[in-house]
Scaffold this active site. Structure first.
Site, mmCIF file in Angstrom:
data_model
loop_
_atom_site.group_PDB
_atom_site.id
_atom_site.type_symbol
_atom_site.label_atom_id
_atom_site.label_comp_id
_atom_site.label_asym_id
_atom_site.label_seq_id
_atom_site.Cartn_x
_atom_site.Cartn_y
_atom_site.Cartn_z
ATOM 1 N N LYS A 51 17.840 -8.464 14.550
ATOM 2 C CA LYS A 51 16.128 -8.422 14.272
ATOM 3 C C LYS A 51 15.278 -9.580 14.109
ATOM 4 O O LYS A 51 15.608 -10.777 13.887
ATOM 5 C CB LYS A 51 16.479 -7.511 12.935
ATOM 6 N N ASP A 91 9.078 -1.897 15.211
ATOM 7 C CA ASP A 91 9.783 -2.139 14.529
ATOM 8 C C ASP A 91 8.333 -1.623 13.277
ATOM 9 O O ASP A 91 7.475 -1.993 14.759
ATOM 10 C CB ASP A 91 10.727 -2.740 13.467
ATOM 11 N N GLY A 163 5.714 7.528 4.163
ATOM 12 C CA GLY A 163 5.454 7.231 5.393
ATOM 13 C C GLY A 163 3.820 7.878 5.624
ATOM 14 O O GLY A 163 4.063 9.233 6.191
ATOM 15 N N PHE A 164 3.841 7.576 7.422
ATOM 16 C CA PHE A 164 2.417 8.104 8.641
ATOM 17 C C PHE A 164 2.363 7.332 9.708
ATOM 18 O O PHE A 164 1.791 7.658 10.370
ATOM 19 C CB PHE A 164 1.324 8.655 7.672
ATOM 20 N N GLY A 165 3.535 6.306 9.260
ATOM 21 C CA GLY A 165 3.508 6.038 10.376
ATOM 22 C C GLY A 165 4.514 6.109 11.916
ATOM 23 O O GLY A 165 4.349 7.865 11.966
ATOM 24 N N ASN A 166 5.091 5.203 13.153
ATOM 25 C CA ASN A 166 5.116 5.899 14.543
ATOM 26 C C ASN A 166 6.514 7.147 13.766
ATOM 27 O O ASN A 166 6.678 8.027 14.897
ATOM 28 C CB ASN A 166 5.885 4.989 14.980
ATOM 29 N N VAL A 167 7.166 6.467 13.160
ATOM 30 C CA VAL A 167 8.582 6.313 11.979
ATOM 31 C C VAL A 167 8.494 8.691 11.358
ATOM 32 O O VAL A 167 8.742 9.565 11.886
ATOM 33 C CB VAL A 167 9.963 5.961 11.890
ATOM 34 N N ALA A 168 8.004 8.174 10.503
ATOM 35 C CA ALA A 168 7.168 9.366 10.142
ATOM 36 C C ALA A 168 6.333 10.948 10.242
ATOM 37 O O ALA A 168 6.992 11.615 10.558
ATOM 38 C CB ALA A 168 6.419 8.785 8.560
ATOM 39 N N TRP A 169 5.870 10.133 11.508
ATOM 40 C CA TRP A 169 4.918 11.075 12.843
ATOM 41 C C TRP A 169 6.003 11.727 13.701
ATOM 42 O O TRP A 169 6.222 13.547 13.782
ATOM 43 C CB TRP A 169 3.880 10.393 13.351
HETATM 44 N N1 GLU Z 1 12.762 -0.881 14.986
HETATM 45 C C1 GLU Z 1 14.369 0.262 15.926
HETATM 46 C C2 GLU Z 1 15.129 -0.225 14.810
HETATM 47 O O1 GLU Z 1 15.368 -0.075 13.202
HETATM 48 C C3 GLU Z 1 14.261 0.240 16.822
HETATM 49 C C4 GLU Z 1 14.776 -1.572 17.293
HETATM 50 C C5 GLU Z 1 15.313 -1.386 18.776
HETATM 51 O O2 GLU Z 1 14.728 0.050 19.524
HETATM 52 O O3 GLU Z 1 15.337 -2.166 19.559
HETATM 53 O O4 GLU Z 1 16.050 0.355 14.729
#
Ligand code: GLU
Length: 373
Positions: A51, A91, A163-169
């Site tokens: 990360k 992320d 949230g309302f970002g990519n994941v929430a969407w």
């Molecule tokens: N940030 C995302 C996660 O927490 C995706 C990581 C990635 O695609 O390498 O898993």
């Protein structure tokens, strides 16, 4: 200040996102990298865990400022990554725009396309179809399997999302497609309640809201009649069947869990990484409701990144249908692994234990098989 914690390459090149947010520090990147290692193992794809990120926040910055930061970050970072070494992705705070600038600078420095050096790329430059949707879609596939095993239904269920970002969407989109009602989304400024559930126009508007780069959810309620904005409240104050934390670590605490339980919530699936505090998890487990941890629920994002790496190696692009089928298969096998390792004597599934043991076994066995690694 920038960070990268390369946690484990036992299963393949280091893999994990970059987070750009003002609260990023080494401690946060370390725990995210640790979690990522087991999450990536759960996907059964050949990827290790890492990360990274920075305490630079793109919120309120111009495109030019974001580009210059991404270029400066990659000027140092490029020497630590590569398609067989470490493949970063997005992320929180790192979406298509940031990945584009980062990858562009990588290419400029190394002088090669080397598609596999980053994932989450735009489809025109080697990205995978469905990658933006993948985390949210995968989460809903996982929830579907959980509910099916517990004899419950997603159709008609009321879902609160933070949230309302990519994941929430992505989660809102798939939940709505599968017949559930997304009745709340939230931001740092408060919560919007949507009594009749989200529709397609509202889901599309989430992207606009995010692109406005102001990090507030209030304009959603100004745009859509019948919805209400309550300042200073979280999504967990809204009566719902299923809670889906889709924003940050520790965004759902013990008090929030107590409020959800009081309101009759019967399922919580972490879509954000470590979205629930330990107190909240204990409260859910004690109450015996369905609970699953982020490393299993949100693994669809990194899994589709893994699929992007495969397409890049093969110099081909799969169709949306092919990627979706593979994603579905991966989420189903993660669910199976959680059930295998998390099944208690009384038949109850402890998804936290299941995901931890399944992920750990894979990494530990790979380390032993390769000698001292
Ligand atoms: N940030 C995302 C996660 O927490 C995706 C990581 C990635 O695609 O390498 O898993």
């Amino acid at each position: 200040r920038g960070y990268r914690v390369q946690y484990s390459a036992a299963l393949g090149p280091y893999k994990g996102g970059l987070r750009f947010a003002s609260n990023v520090n080494l401690s946060i990147i370390k725990f995210l990298g640790f979690e990522q290692t087991f999450k990536d193992a759960l996907t059964c794809l050949p990827i290790g865990g890492a990360k990274g990120g920075s305490d630079f926040s793109p919120i309120g910055r111009s495109d030019g400022e974001v580009m210059r930061f991404c270029q400066a970050f990659m000027t140092e970072f490029h020497r630590h990554i590569g398609q067989d070494i470490d493949c970063p992705a997005g992320d929180v705070g790192v979406g298509g725009r940031e990945v584009g600038y980062l990858y562009g600078q990588y290419r400029r420095i190394v002088g090669a396309a080397e598609f596999g050096a980053m994932s989450g790329k735009d489809i025109k430059t080697g990205g995978s179809i469905l990658r933006p949707e993948a985390t949210g879609f995968g989460a809903l596939y996982f929830v579907q399997h959980m509910l099916q095993l517990a004899g419950k239904k997603l159709e008609g269920a009321k879902i609160a999302i933070s949230g309302f970002g990519n994941v929430a969407w992505g989660a809102s989109k798939k939940a709505t497609e599968l017949g559930a009602k997304v009745i709340a989304i939230s931001g740092p400024d408060g919560v919007v309640t949507i009594p009749n559930g989200m529709n397609e126009e509202m889901i599309d508007y989430m992207l606009e809201l995010r692109a406005s780069n102001r990090n507030i959810v209030a304009p959603f309620a100004e745009k859509f009649a019948g919805t209400t904005f309550t300042p200073g409240k979280k999504a967990w104050s809204v009566k719902c069947d299923i809670a889906l934390p889709c924003a940050f670590q520790n965004e759902l605490n013990g008090d929030d869990a107590a409020e959800l339980l009081k309101n009759g919530t019967w399922c919580c699936a972490e879509v954000s990484n470590m979205g629930c505090t330990p107190e909240a998890i204990h409260a859910f487990q004690k109450a015996g409701i369905l609970f699953a941890p982020g490393k299993a629920v949100n693994a669809g994002g990194v899994a589709t990144s893994g699929l992007e790496m495969t397409q890049n190696c093969m110099h081909i692009s799969w169709s949306g249908k092919e990627v979706d089928e593979k994603l579905h298969f991966i989420m189903a096998s993660i669910h199976d692994a959680c059930v295998k390792f998390g099944k208690q004597k009384d038949g109850h599934i402890d998804y936290v234990k299941g995901a931890n043991i399944a992920g750990f076994m894979k990494v530990a066995q790979a380390m032993l098989e390769q000698g001292v690694l």
